[in-house]
Structure formats: C-alpha cells, structure tokens
Design a protein around this motif. Structure first.
Motif, PDB file in Angstrom:
ATOM      1  N   LEU A  45      30.169 -12.105  -4.371  1.00 32.77           N
ATOM      2  CA  LEU A  45      29.883 -11.160  -3.217  1.00 32.77           C
ATOM      3  C   LEU A  45      30.082  -9.779  -3.875  1.00 32.77           C
ATOM      4  O   LEU A  45      29.647  -8.682  -3.345  1.00 32.77           O
ATOM      5  N   GLY A  46      30.706  -9.411  -4.899  1.00 35.21           N
ATOM      6  CA  GLY A  46      31.067  -8.505  -5.725  1.00 35.21           C
ATOM      7  C   GLY A  46      31.900  -7.426  -4.979  1.00 35.21           C
ATOM      8  O   GLY A  46      32.063  -6.230  -5.045  1.00 35.21           O
ATOM      9  N   VAL A  47      32.930  -8.388  -4.421  1.00 38.58           N
ATOM     10  CA  VAL A  47      34.058  -7.499  -3.853  1.00 38.58           C
ATOM     11  C   VAL A  47      34.902  -6.731  -4.590  1.00 38.58           C
ATOM     12  O   VAL A  47      35.887  -5.713  -4.113  1.00 38.58           O
ATOM     13  N   VAL A  72      13.992  -1.744  -1.359  1.00 42.88           N
ATOM     14  CA  VAL A  72      15.128  -1.182  -0.833  1.00 42.88           C
ATOM     15  C   VAL A  72      16.100  -1.977   0.037  1.00 42.88           C
ATOM     16  O   VAL A  72      15.631  -2.774   0.714  1.00 42.88           O
ATOM     17  N   LEU A  73      17.428  -1.932  -0.360  1.00 43.36           N
ATOM     18  CA  LEU A  73      18.225  -2.759   0.448  1.00 43.36           C
ATOM     19  C   LEU A  73      18.744  -2.228   1.589  1.00 43.36           C
ATOM     20  O   LEU A  73      19.142  -1.084   1.702  1.00 43.36           O
ATOM     21  N   VAL A  74      18.512  -2.983   2.582  1.00 42.61           N
ATOM     22  CA  VAL A  74      18.779  -2.450   3.927  1.00 42.61           C
ATOM     23  C   VAL A  74      19.501  -3.660   4.656  1.00 42.61           C
ATOM     24  O   VAL A  74      19.045  -4.683   4.652  1.00 42.61           O
ATOM     25  N   GLU A  75      20.693  -3.165   5.473  1.00 42.85           N
ATOM     26  CA  GLU A  75      21.221  -4.286   6.375  1.00 42.85           C
ATOM     27  C   GLU A  75      21.307  -3.523   7.763  1.00 42.85           C
ATOM     28  O   GLU A  75      21.754  -2.251   8.011  1.00 42.85           O
ATOM     29  N   ASN A  76      20.698  -4.220   8.821  1.00 44.62           N
ATOM     30  CA  ASN A  76      20.457  -3.682   9.906  1.00 44.62           C
ATOM     31  C   ASN A  76      21.852  -4.236  10.808  1.00 44.62           C
ATOM     32  O   ASN A  76      22.132  -5.355  10.754  1.00 44.62           O
ATOM     33  N   TYR A 105      27.015  -7.865  -2.028  1.00 45.41           N
ATOM     34  CA  TYR A 105      26.318  -8.978  -2.903  1.00 45.41           C
ATOM     35  C   TYR A 105      24.917  -8.487  -3.442  1.00 45.41           C
ATOM     36  O   TYR A 105      24.574  -8.884  -4.440  1.00 45.41           O
ATOM     37  N   SER A 106      24.022  -8.058  -2.402  1.00 45.06           N
ATOM     38  CA  SER A 106      22.766  -7.419  -2.876  1.00 45.06           C
ATOM     39  C   SER A 106      22.786  -6.240  -3.974  1.00 45.06           C
ATOM     40  O   SER A 106      22.044  -6.443  -4.884  1.00 45.06           O
ATOM     41  N   SER A 123      22.495  -5.050  -9.683  1.00 45.79           N
ATOM     42  CA  SER A 123      23.161  -4.491 -10.969  1.00 45.79           C
ATOM     43  C   SER A 123      22.804  -5.562 -12.117  1.00 45.79           C
ATOM     44  O   SER A 123      22.762  -5.326 -13.162  1.00 45.79           O
ATOM     45  N   LEU A 124      23.113  -6.762 -11.622  1.00 47.62           N
ATOM     46  CA  LEU A 124      22.781  -7.956 -12.653  1.00 47.62           C
ATOM     47  C   LEU A 124      21.403  -7.821 -13.314  1.00 47.62           C
ATOM     48  O   LEU A 124      21.159  -8.057 -14.339  1.00 47.62           O
TER      49      LEU A 124
END
Lengths: 214, 214
Positions: free
Chosen positions: A78-80, A187-191, B203-204, B209-210
């Motif tokens: 998750l890249g936390v 484009v990354l979008v979270e709604n 995560y996205s 980036s990867l």
DNA sequence: TAGATTGTTAATCGATTAACAATC
DNA sequence: TAGATTGTTAATCGATTAACAATC
C-alpha cells in the motif's frame, strides 16, 4: 502491465486486511490462518488466500500467516511507509475537519497547505498550518511536491479546480465534491461521495419499510 | 425476495445517475439517450439501460429518456422523497463537520440530535441543535425515531456504541469509525472509511512511481 | 415511413468460491 | 510422522457488454 495488473476489487480489500492485522498486532496475536481471518472479516478464506497470493506467498503451510510480517508486507504494497504531502483545497466545515484529523499522520499523510477563497479565513491556523488564499495555489505547487490534493469545495468549483491542480502538478485528487470529475484517465482520483453513501442508506431504509408493509 | 432483488452493484450507481440528472435538469435539458449519458458518465450505454430496466421501462424507443421524469423515478427508488431523522454520535471534528453540512437537508436528512462524552461541548449549538451528553442517547432514542445514526467516535468506542444504538432502536448506522462493525446481518450499515480511501490513493501513487522507475 | 433508441435476451468477461495437491 | 493450512488450479457464479427485435 498485463502480468502484474491487480484488479481493483483486490486493492479495495487490502486496507481492510491492513487495519485488522494492525489491531491483532496490538493485541499481541502472533499468527492467524486464512480461516480465522475469514471468520472475523466475514469473507471466505479462499478469497483472502487468493488476494494475498497476487503479491506473493506470505504464508506457510500448516501454520498460517505471521501477523506482524503480513501487516508489514501489506503496508509495503500500500506504500504506507512512504511519506506523503497533502493539501486541502476548500477550508469549509469538511476541509477544516480533514485538516484537524490526526489519524492521517499515522498513515504518513501530512497536511502542508490549506487554501480557501474566503479572506476571513486567511492566516487562521490548523495544526500549525495556516490557511492561504487559493490564488497562491499555483505558486505553492511549483514550490512543493503535492501527492494528494483534497478537494473540499462547492461542487460547481470542483471541475475547474481539479483540472488546474493536475495541470500545476498535484499527483492525485481526493475528491469530496459531489461531481464526477472528468479528468484524463491517467490522473489518480479517489472519490468520497458522502451524499451517495447517504442515499444508499436511504434506499435500504425505504426497501426495509416496503418489506415490513408486506 | 429473489424476484425483486437488486444487485448492490446496481444500487451503487443510482446516486450517480440521480446526481447527474439533477444537474441536467438545472441546465434545462429535457431529454437524453443512454448513449449520451454513457459518454458523460464514462460507462456503457448497455449498462445504463440494463440498470434502469431493473425498475421498469422509463424510456421510450427512438426518443430516449425524459430527464425530469427519470430524475423523479430514481428519486422515488432511492426514497429521497421521505424525510429522515439523523443523529450524530461523537461531536469531534468530523461529527461537527457533518452537523454543519447543509447539503444533507437537500436530500431530506435532518439532524435532530448530537451527542458526545466531552462535558465541555454540552450545550454548544450547531445549526440549532445542541450537543448532549451521550448518556442521554438511550432516553433520546425511546422518544424519537432515528433513521440514521452517524458514528463519528474513536474506533475503540464504536463497536459497543453501534450495538447499543441498534438495540435502542436506531434504524441504520452510518459508520465513520475505522473498524468493521460486527452487527447482525439484518442491521443496515454504511461504512465511510476515509483512511481506506487514502490508502488506495497511496497504493496508486506507489504503483505510479514504480512504473516511472521502469 | 425511416431513423433512432429502447427493452431484453444471449454472449462474454471477470471475480468469487471450491477443491486439492504440495508442504510446513 | 500426522495434522493443518497454504498456494494454486478448476468450477461456479454474477456482472458487464453485445446484439438485435420491438417500437416510438
């Protein structure tokens, strides 16, 4: 791309696993089987094993999963571990609440800027970050890396602002405005559609009452 | 039950249709075809027609759909016409932001009570509703019909409170606490997991980036 | 009428579940 | 070793898309 493509349905479940494993860790639980997990999370053991195996074999036959290890592995996926810069665009009720929400920091998201159109708010400080004029956004984005721009403005302002934010370099949009932003597909979008969520409740309540009549 | 069961996937999309049709109405658009809708909403025309037909034929061959009519029909399905009573349990940042959020009223959800454990907040008023001691909850629920209880308390307090709320008669839970509430399957729960949403972004961003490294 | 677009059935695709051999 | 539980393949289920006859 095709090979390591992971279905969105899988990604959606990872935070649930992560959260739950975190709680287990706090309780000092060391190992857990997919069967036990499935009972707690109300899903099938099959699905859990299937999901985890997309990313590699984290378990051990006859033993199950090491809680701490699995927690860390999912955290990595998750890249936390990475630190993220966040700005909040729109300092109304919701924007201010987000700015105040300390749990984001626990997931390594740090609010580095808050913006609004209302001059009365300029200079007001939330958790050490002062609210700025939204006209300073472009400038700010050239000077800072912004991973997430939380959009908490009235819906009619959202589409244009979102486009600007992306143009000026924001890496993703966390959209709270009740509109479907039409942005380029990359484009990354979270709604987060609170009203939609509420309307689903409304639907279920309505269904429920119809059933009871019958 | 089997006959008129509608898949959750369909229900999830209804608010999106509803919202978009509302905007079209404001713009004075009178008719729209599934094809046009599909282009705007970035889905297939087939899916839209399939979805709508679960509830009956709202369109007309060769013409399409009447915007106003379709808007009203979906509104009816979602039960937006009915008035709903909502309480907010936990008057921290998020709870207060929800209490202040005027758009809920537009969907016929009315905040009739706000509760917290913190005595400093007692008596404070948000949009005409004063914050009460959470100990008054049980009493309040016997005296009022509560359709939705928004749970905006720290996660460790959520499971027990949710169980109590249901026991005392709240018809549904709008859960903002980062826990999976384990309630009887017939209890209506809508989860809003802000941290989960943020972690999907994380995560996205990480994936992105990867890719760029490669 | 001719053109457009629905309602609806059939085909495809993807996600979930079941099953079991591998193995700790 | 025997028992447990994974990793993984195969079967099932459900949701999406395609296609087209019905019809406005």
């Amino acid at each position: 791309m095709k090979e390591n493509y992971i279905a969105m349905a899988v990604i959606r479940r990872l935070p649930t696993y992560y959260r739950f494993l975190g709680r287990l860790m706090e309780q000092g639980v060391e190992r857990i089987s997919s069967k036990e997990l499935s009972e707690q999370l109300q899903m099938t053991a099959s699905q859990i094993r299937q999901d985890l195996n997309h990313f590699g074999g984290f378990g051990q036959q006859g033993y199950g999963y090491n809680v701490k290890n699995l927690y860390q592995e999912i955290g990595k996926i998750l890249g936390v571990e990475e630190s993220h810069n966040m700005i909040i665009v729109g300092a109304g009720n919701l924007g201010q609440a987000l700015a105040n929400y300390s749990s984001f920091a626990k997931r390594n998201f740090h609010v580095i800027g808050i913006f609004d159109v209302n001059p009365k708010l300029f200079g007001m400080t939330i958790r050490g970050v002062s609210i700025q004029d939204i006209d300073c956004l472009q400038q700010f984005l050239t000077e800072h890396t912004v991973d997430v721009a939380a959009l908490t403005v009235p819906w009619h302002a959202a589409p244009e602002l979102a486009a600007d934010l992306v143009k000026w370099g924001a890496k993703s949009i966390w959209n709270f405005a009740p509109v479907d932003l039409k942005l380029p597909p990359d484009v990354l979008v979270e709604n987060v559609q609170l009203l939609d969520s509420l309307m689903r409740l409304s639907y279920s309540l309505h269904e429920r009452s119809l059933e009871e009549e019958a």
